[in-house]
Enzyme design. Structure first.
Site, PDB file in Angstrom:
ATOM      1  N   MET A 128     -27.455  39.398-111.368  1.00  0.00           N
ATOM      2  CA  MET A 128     -25.912  39.459-110.501  1.00  0.00           C
ATOM      3  C   MET A 128     -25.406  40.427-112.545  1.00  0.00           C
ATOM      4  O   MET A 128     -25.141  39.701-113.396  1.00  0.00           O
ATOM      5  CB  MET A 128     -25.355  38.268-110.564  1.00  0.00           C
ATOM      6  CG  MET A 128     -25.391  37.462-109.807  1.00  0.00           C
ATOM      7  SD  MET A 128     -24.875  36.078-109.303  1.00  0.00           S
ATOM      8  CE  MET A 128     -25.953  34.992-110.288  1.00  0.00           C
ATOM      9  N   GLY A 178     -21.429  37.550-115.221  1.00  0.00           N
ATOM     10  CA  GLY A 178     -23.348  37.959-115.094  1.00  0.00           C
ATOM     11  C   GLY A 178     -23.978  36.626-115.845  1.00  0.00           C
ATOM     12  O   GLY A 178     -23.852  36.070-116.692  1.00  0.00           O
ATOM     13  N   SER A 179     -25.258  37.232-114.631  1.00  0.00           N
ATOM     14  CA  SER A 179     -25.728  36.005-114.586  1.00  0.00           C
ATOM     15  C   SER A 179     -27.351  36.219-114.342  1.00  0.00           C
ATOM     16  O   SER A 179     -27.545  37.566-113.074  1.00  0.00           O
ATOM     17  CB  SER A 179     -25.487  34.588-114.640  1.00  0.00           C
ATOM     18  OG  SER A 179     -24.801  34.549-112.951  1.00  0.00           O
ATOM     19  N   ARG A 180     -28.174  35.270-113.439  1.00  0.00           N
ATOM     20  CA  ARG A 180     -29.107  35.181-112.594  1.00  0.00           C
ATOM     21  C   ARG A 180     -29.384  33.853-111.703  1.00  0.00           C
ATOM     22  O   ARG A 180     -28.994  33.259-112.763  1.00  0.00           O
ATOM     23  CB  ARG A 180     -30.594  35.766-113.693  1.00  0.00           C
ATOM     24  CG  ARG A 180     -31.742  35.543-113.140  1.00  0.00           C
ATOM     25  CD  ARG A 180     -32.707  36.151-113.717  1.00  0.00           C
ATOM     26  NE  ARG A 180     -34.167  35.471-113.864  1.00  0.00           N
ATOM     27  CZ  ARG A 180     -35.114  36.401-114.445  1.00  0.00           C
ATOM     28  NH1 ARG A 180     -34.778  36.771-115.363  1.00  0.00           N
ATOM     29  NH2 ARG A 180     -36.862  35.502-114.448  1.00  0.00           N
TER      30      ARG A 180
END
Length: 222
Positions: free
Chosen positions: A99, A187-189
């Site tokens: 993301m 912001g990440s995953r």
């Protein structure tokens, strides 16, 4: 479209701070071009944060039984066979979606079922795009027993900008594709670990929408 509850206090505080900064600029910094530029910058910053915390209302209308739906909005960055030693304790297919700060950051349950395992682990804050982020970064792991008898793992992973993972899922909760399991800020995953015999419906580079895009079909264990 609504604003996610994780962003309400942040947006209120940011509005107050930007307002407090703009008032003296308009009062004591002529000519008018300087206040105008400062206010324009303030609007851009506030719009970016406002956009980040947007939370669309979604209701999945596709097949639910033995189907896995994306947990997040973003881009597929990895589909590979790995060992998942925290909950499944077996080989699995890791399906990873990254993301960006521009994506919706609410996280949906990918399946209907029951939460059997939840654990948060501290770690590093490498870029969530990197493969090592799955094992080295701060993360929260959720293990789910699906209605069809399969077990899957969902892992929320912090990134270089994301410094806070919020997990709503609790052990023994009912999981539903239409409900949020958590939220990751800036912001990440998210990795989903699937049985090795799962049929993957997407490929690397594809774009997903949380709670909407089917990503895999499982072979029923019942």
């Amino acid at each position: 479209m609504t604003i996610h509850r994780e962003g309400t206090n942040i947006l209120i505080l940011l509005f107050i701070v930007l307002g407090a900064l703009n008032i003296p600029v308009w009062l004591f910094m002529p000519p008018v071009v300087i206040p105008l530029c400062f206010s324009a910058l303030s609007i851009v910053v506030y719009s970016f944060v406002f956009n980040f915390f947007r939370c669309p209302v979604r209701c999945y209308k596709g097949e639910r039984y033995n189907h896995v739906v994306s947990s997040v909005d973003g881009k597929v960055v990895a589909i590979e066979r790995v060992m998942e030693n925290e909950y499944l304790h077996s080989e699995a297919i890791m399906f990873s979606v990254f993301m960006s700060p521009l994506n919706v950051h609410a996280n949906w349950f990918p399946v209907d079922g029951k939460v059997e395992y939840v654990r948060h682990k501290s770690g590093r804050f490498l870029s969530a795009y990197l493969p090592k982020a799955s094992t080295d970064n701060e993360r929260s792991t959720i293990g789910i027993l699906c209605d069809d008898g399969n077990r899957i793992t969902v892992r929320q992973i912090a990134g270089a900008m994301a410094r806070r993972i919020v997990t709503y899922a609790r052990k023994n909760d009912n999981a539903s594709i239409d409900e949020h399991l958590g939220f990751i800020k800036f912001g990440s995953r998210v990795d989903i670990y699937l049985p090795v015999d799962a049929e993957i419906l997407l490929k690397i580079g594809d774009i997903t929408r949380g709670g909407v895009t089917p990503v895999a079909i499982l072979k029923s264990k019942k």
